[in-house]
Motif scaffolding. Structure first.
Motif, mmCIF file in Angstrom:
data_model
loop_
_atom_site.group_PDB
_atom_site.id
_atom_site.type_symbol
_atom_site.label_atom_id
_atom_site.label_comp_id
_atom_site.label_asym_id
_atom_site.label_seq_id
_atom_site.Cartn_x
_atom_site.Cartn_y
_atom_site.Cartn_z
ATOM 1 N N GLY A 160 0.807 -1.212 0.000
ATOM 2 C CA GLY A 160 0.000 0.000 0.000
ATOM 3 C C GLY A 160 0.840 1.261 0.000
ATOM 4 O O GLY A 160 2.077 1.228 -0.042
ATOM 5 N N ALA A 262 -7.111 3.384 -1.713
ATOM 6 C CA ALA A 262 -7.574 2.106 -2.274
ATOM 7 C C ALA A 262 -7.654 2.193 -3.794
ATOM 8 O O ALA A 262 -7.263 1.247 -4.509
ATOM 9 N N LEU A 330 -12.167 -3.459 -3.353
ATOM 10 C CA LEU A 330 -11.738 -2.114 -2.958
ATOM 11 C C LEU A 330 -11.801 -1.949 -1.445
ATOM 12 O O LEU A 330 -10.907 -1.355 -0.832
ATOM 13 N N LEU A 333 -8.784 -3.418 0.024
ATOM 14 C CA LEU A 333 -7.620 -2.539 -0.080
ATOM 15 C C LEU A 333 -7.660 -1.447 0.978
ATOM 16 O O LEU A 333 -6.621 -1.044 1.513
ATOM 17 N N MET A 334 -8.849 -0.963 1.309
ATOM 18 C CA MET A 334 -8.966 0.051 2.361
ATOM 19 C C MET A 334 -8.480 -0.480 3.706
ATOM 20 O O MET A 334 -7.974 0.273 4.532
ATOM 21 N N ASP A 337 -5.123 0.414 4.985
ATOM 22 C CA ASP A 337 -4.857 1.818 5.255
ATOM 23 C C ASP A 337 -4.177 1.991 6.619
ATOM 24 O O ASP A 337 -4.475 1.281 7.578
#
Length: 377
Positions: A160, A262, A330, A333-334, A337
């Motif tokens: 990331g 993301a 998605l 992917l967040m 964070d």
């Protein structure tokens, strides 16, 4: 908003951190004045400039001349442009170059470029010889209003964005707005995504000013550009002084960023989506989510979208070229964070324009619904 003065002036914003205070100077012609302004900070008249090849071609000669007029010698490293440079490989190259050039702890590294160079050069300065001072001379709107201020440095990893880094405050920021004249419109508007963010998170009057002046700012009005950069830096400085290492209020600066990061990962940190474009889309989605949760009026997301449209900017997933992963991917992917705490996503939401707050009390299904609607053609 106070009326802004003529574009010829230099505005100064103070970041008053105990033991690490510094000034942000905003105005035209600051690259030519770099030697005069940096000279009092130097222990010896020599600086190490880290830049990228595009900025070097356009502006390095002017910076070298601005330093030389004050008798300051410079060495420079020009790295490939683009987000791919903000990597372990780019960091290794910058760090080893500083060591090869015998840059000492008491010397000064100058980050001369956009957000990628500022983040990378700052991180290299933070870890080389356990900490070398550095100055920021940001060359893009995004870097001038956001990444050059506040001391966040870092690189991207395979997992990331900005997951390796350090807090390392610059000793000075020189935001030369005349450099913005050479930016392609897409690059300028990418930076404008961060400018809009400041109004949306904490200053409704600034957002109203942007609604009235955004087109002039985009089209080259120097006085409007100076005021937009100055106010954005002032807002960021105020938040950083309250919360330097993002334990509380500083998280407000991440409005739009949980969605943005993301989307950047999903598009491979490629030219399909610039960071500021992702921030603008993320701000629109954050207001959608806020309205869906009953936190703000239904008119607020419409107003955000109307301003972005007027500026010629994207506000939805469906506007991103190429295919995107489904909403569930998605959301996954967040979860990488940096703001995840105890496995819970933290969102910056809003009770209205200029009234942002941080919360972990968001159900995944609400986020998925917003993502699906934004992707629907």
């Amino acid at each position: 908003m106070n009326a802004f003065a003529t574009a010829s002036r230099i505005a100064t914003v103070r970041v008053d951190l105990p033991g690490r205070a510094y000034d942000i100077h905003v105005g035209a012609g600051l690259v030519a004045q770099a030697g005069q302004r940096l000279k009092p900070l130097l222990r010896r008249r020599r600086v190490a400039i880290i830049t990228d090849e595009t900025v070097a071609r356009e502006h390095l000669g002017a910076l070298e001349a601005g330093l030389a007029v004050e008798g300051i010698e410079s060495v420079s490293l020009a790295l490939p442009p683009g987000e791919g440079t903000k990597s372990w490989q780019g960091l290794a190259r910058a760090t080893e170059w500083l060591i090869e050039e015998r840059v000492e702890r008491g010397d000064l590294v100058v980050a001369f470029g956009g957000g990628v160079i500022g983040d990378l050069a700052g991180f290299a300065a933070a870890i080389t010889r356990r900490g070398i001072r550095f100055a920021q001379i940001p060359t893009t709107l995004l870097a001038q209003v956001d990444s050059s201020v506040g001391g966040k440095t870092g690189i991207n990893t395979a997992q990331g964005k900005n997951l390796a880094g350090a807090f390392h405050q610059p000793v000075m920021v020189l935001a030369d707005i005349s450099l913005l004249d050479t930016l392609p419109e897409r690059e300028f508007l990418s930076g404008y995504g961060e400018v809009v963010k400041y109004g949306l998170l904490g200053d409704a009057a600034f957002f109203e000013w942007l609604e009235a002046n955004g087109a002039s700012l985009r089209d080259g009005d120097a006085a409007a550009r100076l005021e937009a950069v100055r106010r954005s830096c002032e807002m960021k400085a105020e938040i950083v002084m309250r919360d330097e290492t993002e334990q509380g209020d500083r998280a407000l600066l991440n409005l739009g960023h949980t969605f943005c990061h993301a989307l950047e990962a999903a598009t491979g940190y490629s030219d399909r989506l610039r960071h500021g474009e992702g921030v603008a889309i993320g701000c629109a989605l954050a207001f959608d989510l806020s309205a869906r949760l009953g936190l703000c009026a239904q008119e607020d997301p419409s107003r955000v979208r109307a301003h972005l449209a007027e500026m010629g900017m994207r506000a939805d997933l469906r506007a991103i070229p190429g295919d995107l992963p489904p909403a569930e991917a998605l959301l996954g992917l967040m979860r990488q964070d940096k703001k995840v705490q105890d496995g819970k996503l933290r969102f910056v939401l809003a009770r209205g324009i200029g009234q942002a707050f941080v919360t972990s009390d968001v159900q995944p299904e609400a986020v998925l619904s917003v993502l699906r609607d934004s992707a629907r053609h």
